[in-house]
Design an enzyme around this catalytic site. Sequence first.
Site, mmCIF file in Angstrom:
data_model
loop_
_atom_site.group_PDB
_atom_site.id
_atom_site.type_symbol
_atom_site.label_atom_id
_atom_site.label_comp_id
_atom_site.label_asym_id
_atom_site.label_seq_id
_atom_site.Cartn_x
_atom_site.Cartn_y
_atom_site.Cartn_z
ATOM 1 N N ASP A 187 -73.074 47.144 -79.053
ATOM 2 C CA ASP A 187 -72.634 48.494 -79.418
ATOM 3 C C ASP A 187 -71.325 48.889 -78.752
ATOM 4 O OD1 ASP A 187 -73.377 49.056 -76.789
ATOM 5 O OD2 ASP A 187 -75.160 50.201 -77.337
ATOM 6 N N GLY A 188 -70.801 48.041 -77.858
ATOM 7 C CA GLY A 188 -69.519 48.332 -77.235
ATOM 8 C C GLY A 188 -69.563 49.456 -76.223
ATOM 9 N N ASP A 233 -64.727 33.612 -67.241
ATOM 10 C CA ASP A 233 -64.046 34.781 -67.802
ATOM 11 C C ASP A 233 -64.037 35.948 -66.832
ATOM 12 O OD1 ASP A 233 -66.931 34.651 -68.560
ATOM 13 O OD2 ASP A 233 -66.563 36.673 -69.270
ATOM 14 N N ARG A 274 -57.436 35.798 -67.291
ATOM 15 C CA ARG A 274 -58.510 35.092 -66.604
ATOM 16 C C ARG A 274 -58.359 33.585 -66.759
ATOM 17 N NH1 ARG A 274 -62.535 39.302 -68.264
ATOM 18 N NH2 ARG A 274 -61.230 40.862 -69.248
ATOM 19 N N GLY A 318 -65.392 42.557 -75.567
ATOM 20 C CA GLY A 318 -66.371 43.035 -76.531
ATOM 21 C C GLY A 318 -66.722 44.493 -76.395
#
Length: 477
Positions: free
Chosen positions: A125-126, A257, A186, A92
Amino acid sequence: MPFSPAYRPATDHTKLGDIFYDVVEPATFPEHILRYRNRRAAATVGLDTLTDTEWVDHFGRFSPLPGSLPHPLALRYHGHQFRQYNPDLGDGRGFLFAQLRDSDGRLLDLGTKGSGRTPWSRGGDGRLTLKGGVREILAASMLEGLGVETSRAFSLIETGENLERHDEPSPTRSAVLVRLSHSHIRIGTFQRLAALGDTAEIPKLVTYVLETYYPDITVGAEDNAALLLFEAVCAKVARVGAQWMAAGFVHGVLNTDNIAITGESFDYGPWRFLPRFEPDFVAAYFDHSGLYSYGRQPQALLWSLARLAECLLETAPHASLSEILAAFPALYESELDVAWCRRLGVAARSTDDDRALRHAVTLFMEESGIPFPALPFDWYGGTVSAGRAMASPQAAFYSRPDFQPVRALLDAREPAPGVTVSHIYFNSEIPCDMLIGTVETLWSALSTDNDWTALDAVLDRIGVMSDALRTGGPPAG
Protein backbone atom coordinates in the site's frame (compact mmCIF):
# COMPACT_ATOMS: atom_id res chain seq x y z
CA MET A 1 7.92 32.96 4.49
CA PRO A 2 11.26 33.49 2.70
CA PHE A 3 13.72 30.63 2.90
CA SER A 4 16.80 31.01 5.07
CA PRO A 5 19.98 32.31 3.37
CA ALA A 6 21.40 28.85 4.13
CA TYR A 7 18.92 27.27 1.68
CA ARG A 8 20.86 25.81 -1.25
CA PRO A 9 18.74 23.54 -3.47
CA ALA A 10 20.25 20.94 -5.80
CA THR A 11 19.19 18.41 -8.42
CA ASP A 12 22.37 16.35 -8.74
CA HIS A 13 20.69 12.94 -8.89
CA THR A 14 19.09 13.78 -12.22
CA LYS A 15 22.59 13.82 -13.76
CA LEU A 16 22.53 10.03 -13.60
CA GLY A 17 19.63 9.85 -16.04
CA ASP A 18 16.22 8.26 -15.84
CA ILE A 19 17.51 4.69 -15.94
CA PHE A 20 18.13 5.19 -12.21
CA TYR A 21 14.65 6.34 -11.20
CA ASP A 22 10.98 6.74 -12.02
CA VAL A 23 9.11 10.02 -11.72
CA VAL A 24 6.18 9.40 -9.35
CA GLU A 25 3.33 11.21 -7.66
CA PRO A 26 2.92 11.32 -3.88
CA ALA A 27 -0.15 9.89 -2.21
CA THR A 28 -3.02 12.14 -1.20
CA PHE A 29 -3.73 11.80 2.51
CA PRO A 30 -7.00 12.60 4.34
CA GLU A 31 -5.20 14.37 7.21
CA HIS A 32 -1.92 16.10 7.92
CA ILE A 33 -1.06 16.31 11.62
CA LEU A 34 2.48 17.48 12.25
CA ARG A 35 3.98 15.26 14.92
CA TYR A 36 7.69 15.99 14.62
CA ARG A 37 9.99 18.44 12.88
CA ASN A 38 13.73 18.31 13.35
CA ARG A 39 14.51 21.99 13.75
CA ARG A 40 18.23 21.46 14.29
CA ALA A 41 18.58 19.41 11.11
CA ALA A 42 16.37 21.86 9.23
CA ALA A 43 18.71 24.71 10.13
CA THR A 44 21.63 22.92 8.46
CA VAL A 45 19.84 23.06 5.08
CA GLY A 46 18.05 26.40 5.43
CA LEU A 47 14.55 25.08 6.10
CA ASP A 48 14.24 26.19 9.71
CA THR A 49 12.33 29.37 8.77
CA LEU A 50 9.31 27.47 7.38
CA THR A 51 6.05 27.89 9.24
CA ASP A 52 4.25 24.72 10.33
CA THR A 53 1.78 25.24 7.48
CA GLU A 54 4.59 25.52 4.95
CA TRP A 55 6.32 22.53 6.50
CA VAL A 56 3.23 20.37 6.08
CA ASP A 57 2.78 21.58 2.51
CA HIS A 58 6.29 20.45 1.59
CA PHE A 59 6.66 17.34 3.76
CA GLY A 60 3.07 16.10 3.89
CA ARG A 61 1.68 17.14 0.50
CA PHE A 62 5.13 17.23 -1.14
CA SER A 63 4.89 20.52 -2.94
CA PRO A 64 8.32 20.82 -4.59
CA LEU A 65 11.00 22.85 -2.86
CA PRO A 66 12.01 25.78 -5.09
CA GLY A 67 15.05 25.01 -7.22
CA SER A 68 15.23 21.37 -6.16
CA LEU A 69 13.67 18.32 -7.80
CA PRO A 70 10.45 19.28 -9.66
CA HIS A 71 8.97 15.79 -9.13
CA PRO A 72 9.63 12.98 -6.66
CA LEU A 73 11.91 10.19 -7.91
CA ALA A 74 11.40 6.55 -6.91
CA LEU A 75 14.90 5.12 -7.07
CA ARG A 76 15.66 1.85 -8.85
CA TYR A 77 17.86 -0.80 -7.27
CA HIS A 78 18.13 -4.53 -6.66
CA GLY A 79 19.55 -6.34 -3.66
CA HIS A 80 20.18 -9.46 -1.66
CA GLN A 81 17.58 -9.91 1.06
CA PHE A 82 18.79 -12.42 3.62
CA ARG A 83 21.27 -13.47 0.92
CA GLN A 84 18.55 -14.20 -1.64
CA TYR A 85 18.79 -12.01 -4.73
CA ASN A 86 15.70 -9.92 -5.45
CA PRO A 87 15.47 -8.00 -8.75
CA ASP A 88 12.05 -6.55 -7.86
CA LEU A 89 13.11 -3.99 -5.29
CA GLY A 90 13.36 -0.22 -5.68
CA ASP A 91 11.57 2.47 -3.68
CA GLY A 92 8.23 0.82 -2.99
CA ARG A 93 6.88 3.23 -0.38
CA GLY A 94 9.23 6.16 -0.63
CA PHE A 95 11.02 8.46 -3.03
CA LEU A 96 13.77 11.02 -3.29
CA PHE A 97 11.88 14.25 -2.67
CA ALA A 98 14.60 16.89 -2.77
CA GLN A 99 18.34 17.51 -2.62
CA LEU A 100 20.05 20.32 -0.75
CA ARG A 101 23.53 21.42 0.25
CA ASP A 102 24.63 22.22 3.76
CA SER A 103 26.98 25.04 4.74
CA ASP A 104 30.00 22.88 3.85
CA GLY A 105 28.64 22.24 0.37
CA ARG A 106 27.87 18.58 1.13
CA LEU A 107 24.97 17.18 -0.88
CA LEU A 108 22.09 15.86 1.23
CA ASP A 109 18.91 14.01 0.31
CA LEU A 110 15.41 14.38 1.64
CA GLY A 111 13.90 10.94 1.19
CA THR A 112 10.51 9.66 2.25
CA LYS A 113 8.96 6.60 3.82
CA GLY A 114 5.22 5.98 3.57
CA SER A 115 4.57 8.47 0.75
CA GLY A 116 2.50 6.16 -1.45
CA ARG A 117 2.68 3.52 -4.13
CA THR A 118 5.35 3.48 -6.83
CA PRO A 119 6.15 1.09 -9.70
CA TRP A 120 8.17 -0.87 -7.13
CA SER A 121 5.49 -1.35 -4.48
CA ARG A 122 4.98 -5.04 -5.34
CA GLY A 123 1.35 -5.01 -4.23
CA GLY A 124 1.99 -3.05 -1.05
CA ASP A 125 0.00 0.00 0.00
CA GLY A 126 3.03 2.30 0.05
CA ARG A 127 2.20 3.46 3.56
CA LEU A 128 4.05 3.65 6.88
CA THR A 129 2.60 3.04 10.31
CA LEU A 130 2.82 5.85 12.82
CA LYS A 131 4.68 3.50 15.16
CA GLY A 132 7.21 2.74 12.41
CA GLY A 133 7.80 6.46 11.97
CA VAL A 134 8.25 7.03 15.69
CA ARG A 135 10.68 4.11 15.88
CA GLU A 136 12.79 5.62 13.08
CA ILE A 137 12.93 8.95 14.94
CA LEU A 138 14.06 7.16 18.09
CA ALA A 139 16.70 5.03 16.36
CA ALA A 140 18.22 7.88 14.37
CA SER A 141 18.19 10.26 17.35
CA MET A 142 19.77 7.77 19.74
CA LEU A 143 22.43 6.74 17.24
CA GLU A 144 23.29 10.35 16.46
CA GLY A 145 23.52 11.05 20.19
CA LEU A 146 25.96 8.15 20.58
CA GLY A 147 28.16 9.45 17.77
CA VAL A 148 27.11 7.01 15.05
CA GLU A 149 27.17 8.30 11.48
CA THR A 150 23.48 8.13 10.68
CA SER A 151 20.69 9.61 8.64
CA ARG A 152 18.42 11.92 10.62
CA ALA A 153 14.66 11.75 10.96
CA PHE A 154 13.55 15.09 9.57
CA SER A 155 9.75 15.13 9.69
CA LEU A 156 6.83 12.96 10.77
CA ILE A 157 3.25 13.77 9.80
CA GLU A 158 0.29 11.63 10.81
CA THR A 159 -1.94 11.07 7.79
CA GLY A 160 -5.30 9.85 9.10
CA GLU A 161 -5.52 6.40 7.51
CA ASN A 162 -6.09 3.03 9.17
CA LEU A 163 -3.57 0.40 8.11
CA GLU A 164 -3.67 -3.36 8.39
CA ARG A 165 -0.38 -4.92 9.45
CA HIS A 166 0.42 -8.45 10.59
CA ASP A 167 3.15 -7.28 12.99
CA GLU A 168 1.14 -4.59 14.81
CA PRO A 169 -2.32 -4.59 16.40
CA SER A 170 -4.52 -3.44 13.52
CA PRO A 171 -6.01 -1.23 12.31
CA THR A 172 -3.07 1.01 13.15
CA ARG A 173 -2.42 4.68 12.50
CA SER A 174 -0.55 5.92 9.43
CA ALA A 175 2.17 8.51 8.88
CA VAL A 176 4.67 9.80 6.34
CA LEU A 177 8.30 10.21 7.34
CA VAL A 178 11.04 12.29 5.75
CA ARG A 179 14.69 11.55 6.48
CA LEU A 180 17.76 13.70 5.79
CA SER A 181 20.73 11.66 4.66
CA HIS A 182 23.96 11.94 2.75
CA SER A 183 22.87 9.63 -0.05
CA HIS A 184 20.26 7.05 -1.06
CA ILE A 185 22.59 5.32 -3.53
CA ARG A 186 23.13 1.80 -2.25
CA ILE A 187 25.15 -1.30 -3.00
CA GLY A 188 21.93 -2.50 -4.60
CA THR A 189 22.12 0.38 -7.09
CA PHE A 190 25.31 -1.13 -8.47
CA GLN A 191 23.85 -4.63 -8.31
CA ARG A 192 20.95 -3.65 -10.54
CA LEU A 193 23.27 -2.41 -13.28
CA ALA A 194 25.36 -5.57 -13.08
CA ALA A 195 22.32 -7.85 -13.14
CA LEU A 196 20.85 -6.07 -16.16
CA GLY A 197 24.16 -6.14 -17.98
CA ASP A 198 24.41 -2.34 -18.07
CA THR A 199 28.14 -2.54 -17.45
CA ALA A 200 28.75 0.67 -19.42
CA GLU A 201 26.80 2.55 -16.76
CA ILE A 202 28.86 1.25 -13.85
CA PRO A 203 31.94 3.43 -14.59
CA LYS A 204 29.61 6.41 -14.94
CA LEU A 205 28.06 5.64 -11.56
CA VAL A 206 31.52 5.18 -10.02
CA THR A 207 32.58 8.59 -11.34
CA TYR A 208 29.39 10.25 -10.11
CA VAL A 209 29.69 8.77 -6.61
CA LEU A 210 33.35 9.75 -6.29
CA GLU A 211 32.80 13.30 -7.53
CA THR A 212 29.63 13.79 -5.49
CA TYR A 213 30.30 11.98 -2.22
CA TYR A 214 34.08 11.58 -2.08
CA PRO A 215 35.39 14.90 -3.43
CA ASP A 216 38.61 14.57 -1.44
CA ILE A 217 39.63 11.57 -3.56
CA THR A 218 41.64 12.69 -6.57
CA VAL A 219 41.60 10.32 -9.51
CA GLY A 220 44.75 10.58 -11.59
CA ALA A 221 45.30 9.22 -15.09
CA GLU A 222 47.10 6.19 -13.65
CA ASP A 223 44.45 5.45 -11.02
CA ASN A 224 41.58 3.01 -11.22
CA ALA A 225 38.50 4.94 -10.09
CA ALA A 226 36.53 1.81 -9.16
CA LEU A 227 39.30 0.63 -6.83
CA LEU A 228 39.51 4.02 -5.17
CA LEU A 229 35.76 4.01 -4.62
CA PHE A 230 35.69 0.45 -3.31
CA GLU A 231 38.46 1.19 -0.83
CA ALA A 232 36.66 4.31 0.36
CA VAL A 233 33.34 2.50 0.77
CA CYS A 234 35.00 -0.33 2.69
CA ALA A 235 36.53 2.19 5.08
CA LYS A 236 33.20 3.94 5.65
CA VAL A 237 31.30 0.70 6.18
CA ALA A 238 33.94 -0.55 8.62
CA ARG A 239 33.60 2.64 10.62
CA VAL A 240 29.83 2.65 10.90
CA GLY A 241 29.74 -1.08 11.64
CA ALA A 242 32.16 -0.55 14.53
CA GLN A 243 30.07 2.36 15.75
CA TRP A 244 26.96 0.15 15.84
CA MET A 245 28.78 -2.48 17.86
CA ALA A 246 30.03 0.00 20.45
CA ALA A 247 26.53 1.47 20.65
CA GLY A 248 25.04 -1.99 21.20
CA PHE A 249 22.85 -1.47 18.14
CA VAL A 250 21.34 -4.22 16.02
CA HIS A 251 20.12 -2.94 12.65
CA GLY A 252 18.10 -6.05 11.94
CA VAL A 253 17.94 -6.00 8.13
CA LEU A 254 21.43 -5.70 6.66
CA ASN A 255 20.36 -6.44 3.10
CA THR A 256 22.49 -4.94 0.32
CA ASP A 257 19.77 -2.42 -0.49
CA ASN A 258 20.10 -1.07 3.06
CA ILE A 259 23.82 -0.30 2.84
CA ALA A 260 24.48 3.18 1.50
CA ILE A 261 27.45 3.84 -0.73
CA THR A 262 28.53 6.55 1.71
CA GLY A 263 28.54 4.08 4.60
CA GLU A 264 26.01 6.18 6.49
CA SER A 265 23.55 4.16 8.57
CA PHE A 266 19.93 4.50 7.45
CA ASP A 267 16.50 2.87 7.02
CA TYR A 268 15.52 1.66 10.49
CA GLY A 269 12.88 -1.06 10.72
CA PRO A 270 13.04 -3.88 13.32
CA TRP A 271 16.09 -2.45 15.12
CA ARG A 272 16.93 -3.05 18.75
CA PHE A 273 19.55 -1.94 21.25
CA LEU A 274 21.13 -4.68 23.34
CA PRO A 275 19.87 -5.05 26.92
CA ARG A 276 23.06 -7.04 27.63
CA PHE A 277 26.15 -8.01 25.65
CA GLU A 278 24.78 -10.99 23.70
CA PRO A 279 26.45 -11.83 20.37
CA ASP A 280 23.45 -13.97 19.35
CA PHE A 281 20.87 -11.26 20.02
CA VAL A 282 18.48 -10.88 17.06
CA ALA A 283 16.43 -7.77 16.36
CA ALA A 284 14.03 -8.91 13.63
CA TYR A 285 11.43 -11.51 14.59
CA PHE A 286 11.64 -12.90 11.04
CA ASP A 287 15.43 -13.45 11.19
CA HIS A 288 15.00 -17.09 12.16
CA SER A 289 18.61 -18.09 11.46
CA GLY A 290 20.15 -15.12 13.26
CA LEU A 291 21.88 -14.03 10.06
CA TYR A 292 21.83 -10.39 11.17
CA SER A 293 22.33 -10.93 14.89
CA TYR A 294 24.47 -8.47 16.82
CA GLY A 295 27.64 -10.54 16.67
CA ARG A 296 27.23 -11.38 12.97
CA GLN A 297 26.82 -7.79 11.77
CA PRO A 298 30.50 -7.37 10.77
CA GLN A 299 30.30 -10.53 8.66
CA ALA A 300 27.07 -9.31 7.07
CA LEU A 301 28.75 -6.05 6.09
CA LEU A 302 31.76 -7.88 4.66
CA TRP A 303 29.48 -10.18 2.66
CA SER A 304 27.64 -7.17 1.22
CA LEU A 305 30.91 -5.48 0.28
CA ALA A 306 31.88 -8.64 -1.58
CA ARG A 307 28.70 -8.23 -3.61
CA LEU A 308 29.76 -4.68 -4.46
CA ALA A 309 33.16 -5.97 -5.52
CA GLU A 310 31.45 -8.38 -7.91
CA CYS A 311 29.71 -5.45 -9.58
CA LEU A 312 33.07 -3.78 -10.20
CA LEU A 313 34.82 -6.77 -11.78
CA GLU A 314 34.38 -5.35 -15.28
CA THR A 315 36.08 -2.11 -14.28
CA ALA A 316 38.77 -3.14 -11.77
CA PRO A 317 41.27 -6.00 -11.41
CA HIS A 318 39.94 -8.98 -9.48
CA ALA A 319 43.15 -9.33 -7.47
CA SER A 320 43.07 -5.70 -6.37
CA LEU A 321 39.42 -5.88 -5.33
CA SER A 322 40.16 -9.07 -3.38
CA GLU A 323 43.11 -7.40 -1.65
CA ILE A 324 40.96 -4.48 -0.50
CA LEU A 325 38.24 -6.85 0.68
CA ALA A 326 40.77 -8.99 2.56
CA ALA A 327 41.89 -5.89 4.47
CA PHE A 328 38.38 -5.22 5.78
CA PRO A 329 38.53 -7.35 8.97
CA ALA A 330 41.69 -5.63 10.21
CA LEU A 331 40.26 -2.23 9.28
CA TYR A 332 37.07 -3.02 11.14
CA GLU A 333 39.00 -4.15 14.24
CA SER A 334 40.90 -0.86 14.28
CA GLU A 335 37.67 1.10 13.96
CA LEU A 336 36.17 -0.97 16.77
CA ASP A 337 39.04 0.05 19.05
CA VAL A 338 38.37 3.69 18.20
CA ALA A 339 34.63 3.29 18.71
CA TRP A 340 35.00 1.69 22.14
CA CYS A 341 37.48 4.32 23.33
CA ARG A 342 34.94 6.92 22.30
CA ARG A 343 32.08 5.05 23.97
CA LEU A 344 34.09 4.89 27.19
CA GLY A 345 35.23 8.52 26.88
CA VAL A 346 38.90 7.64 27.29
CA ALA A 347 41.95 8.82 25.41
CA ALA A 348 43.29 6.46 22.77
CA ARG A 349 46.72 4.98 23.32
CA SER A 350 48.52 2.30 21.33
CA THR A 351 46.69 -0.26 19.25
CA ASP A 352 47.64 -3.03 21.67
CA ASP A 353 46.49 -1.05 24.71
CA ASP A 354 43.21 0.00 23.13
CA ARG A 355 42.48 -3.55 21.99
CA ALA A 356 43.26 -4.97 25.40
CA LEU A 357 40.85 -2.51 26.99
CA ARG A 358 38.12 -3.26 24.48
CA HIS A 359 38.48 -7.03 24.85
CA ALA A 360 38.50 -6.83 28.65
CA VAL A 361 35.43 -4.60 28.80
CA THR A 362 33.33 -6.58 26.33
CA LEU A 363 34.35 -9.94 27.83
CA PHE A 364 33.30 -8.77 31.27
CA MET A 365 30.04 -7.39 29.93
CA GLU A 366 29.25 -10.67 28.22
CA GLU A 367 30.20 -12.96 31.09
CA SER A 368 28.73 -10.86 33.91
CA GLY A 369 25.44 -9.97 32.23
CA ILE A 370 25.66 -6.34 33.32
CA PRO A 371 23.18 -4.11 31.44
CA PHE A 372 24.90 -3.00 28.23
CA PRO A 373 24.41 0.77 28.66
CA ALA A 374 25.56 0.76 32.29
CA LEU A 375 29.32 0.20 32.18
CA PRO A 376 30.15 2.81 29.50
CA PHE A 377 28.03 5.29 31.43
CA ASP A 378 29.31 4.49 34.91
CA TRP A 379 32.98 4.51 33.84
CA TYR A 380 32.82 7.29 31.27
CA GLY A 381 36.18 9.04 31.19
CA GLY A 382 37.92 6.14 32.94
CA THR A 383 39.34 6.58 36.42
CA VAL A 384 37.71 10.02 36.91
CA SER A 385 34.38 8.17 37.24
CA ALA A 386 35.52 5.59 39.78
CA GLY A 387 33.67 7.19 42.69
CA ARG A 388 30.52 7.64 40.63
CA ALA A 389 30.67 4.04 39.36
CA MET A 390 31.10 2.56 42.83
CA ALA A 391 28.02 4.45 44.01
CA SER A 392 25.88 3.43 41.03
CA PRO A 393 23.09 0.82 40.99
CA GLN A 394 25.57 -1.53 39.26
CA ALA A 395 28.24 -1.17 41.95
CA ALA A 396 28.05 -4.86 42.88
CA PHE A 397 29.30 -5.76 39.40
CA TYR A 398 32.35 -3.58 39.92
CA SER A 399 33.26 -5.29 43.21
CA ARG A 400 33.49 -8.71 41.56
CA PRO A 401 36.94 -10.27 41.28
CA ASP A 402 36.60 -10.68 37.52
CA PHE A 403 36.10 -6.94 37.12
CA GLN A 404 39.41 -6.05 38.73
CA PRO A 405 41.51 -6.51 35.54
CA VAL A 406 39.04 -4.23 33.75
CA ARG A 407 39.25 -1.70 36.56
CA ALA A 408 43.03 -1.68 36.38
CA LEU A 409 42.89 -0.85 32.67
CA LEU A 410 40.27 1.86 33.25
CA ASP A 411 42.20 3.35 36.16
CA ALA A 412 45.17 3.72 33.86
CA ARG A 413 43.19 5.80 31.37
CA GLU A 414 42.84 9.54 31.14
CA PRO A 415 39.63 11.08 29.82
CA ALA A 416 39.60 11.83 26.11
CA PRO A 417 40.22 15.51 25.26
CA GLY A 418 37.13 17.56 26.08
CA VAL A 419 35.52 14.86 28.22
CA THR A 420 34.22 15.88 31.61
CA VAL A 421 31.87 14.09 33.96
CA SER A 422 30.73 17.36 35.56
CA HIS A 423 27.94 17.55 32.97
CA ILE A 424 24.43 17.36 34.41
CA TYR A 425 23.84 14.14 32.46
CA PHE A 426 26.19 12.32 34.82
CA ASN A 427 24.20 13.44 37.88
CA SER A 428 21.73 10.69 37.02
CA GLU A 429 22.24 7.17 38.34
CA ILE A 430 21.12 5.59 35.08
CA PRO A 431 22.04 6.28 31.46
CA CYS A 432 19.75 7.27 28.66
CA ASP A 433 18.74 4.11 26.81
CA MET A 434 16.54 3.05 23.93
CA LEU A 435 15.77 -0.49 24.99
CA ILE A 436 12.55 -2.09 23.82
CA GLY A 437 10.83 -1.41 27.15
CA THR A 438 11.58 2.30 26.82
CA VAL A 439 10.24 2.30 23.25
CA GLU A 440 7.05 0.43 24.12
CA THR A 441 6.33 2.63 27.15
CA LEU A 442 6.67 5.69 24.95
CA TRP A 443 4.47 4.21 22.24
CA SER A 444 1.79 3.42 24.83
CA ALA A 445 1.71 7.09 25.84
CA LEU A 446 1.42 8.13 22.20
CA SER A 447 -1.10 5.57 21.03
CA THR A 448 -3.32 5.34 24.10
CA ASP A 449 -3.21 8.85 25.51
CA ASN A 450 -2.02 10.75 22.40
CA ASP A 451 0.57 12.32 24.71
CA TRP A 452 3.22 13.67 22.33
CA THR A 453 5.00 15.48 25.14
CA ALA A 454 6.35 12.02 26.02
CA LEU A 455 8.27 11.92 22.73
CA ASP A 456 9.59 15.42 23.36
CA ALA A 457 10.79 14.35 26.79
CA VAL A 458 12.65 11.33 25.40
CA LEU A 459 14.27 13.41 22.67
CA ASP A 460 15.25 16.06 25.20
CA ARG A 461 16.93 13.36 27.29
CA ILE A 462 18.82 12.13 24.22
CA GLY A 463 19.86 15.72 23.56
CA VAL A 464 21.31 16.02 27.06
CA MET A 465 23.21 12.77 26.56
CA SER A 466 24.50 13.91 23.20
CA ASP A 467 25.70 17.19 24.65
CA ALA A 468 27.53 15.37 27.44
CA LEU A 469 29.18 12.81 25.17
CA ARG A 470 30.22 15.23 22.45
CA THR A 471 31.42 18.32 24.25
CA GLY A 472 31.34 17.84 27.97
CA GLY A 473 28.63 20.50 28.06
CA PRO A 474 27.82 22.95 30.85
CA PRO A 475 28.72 22.06 34.42
CA ALA A 476 26.05 20.46 36.57
CA GLY A 477 24.55 22.64 39.17
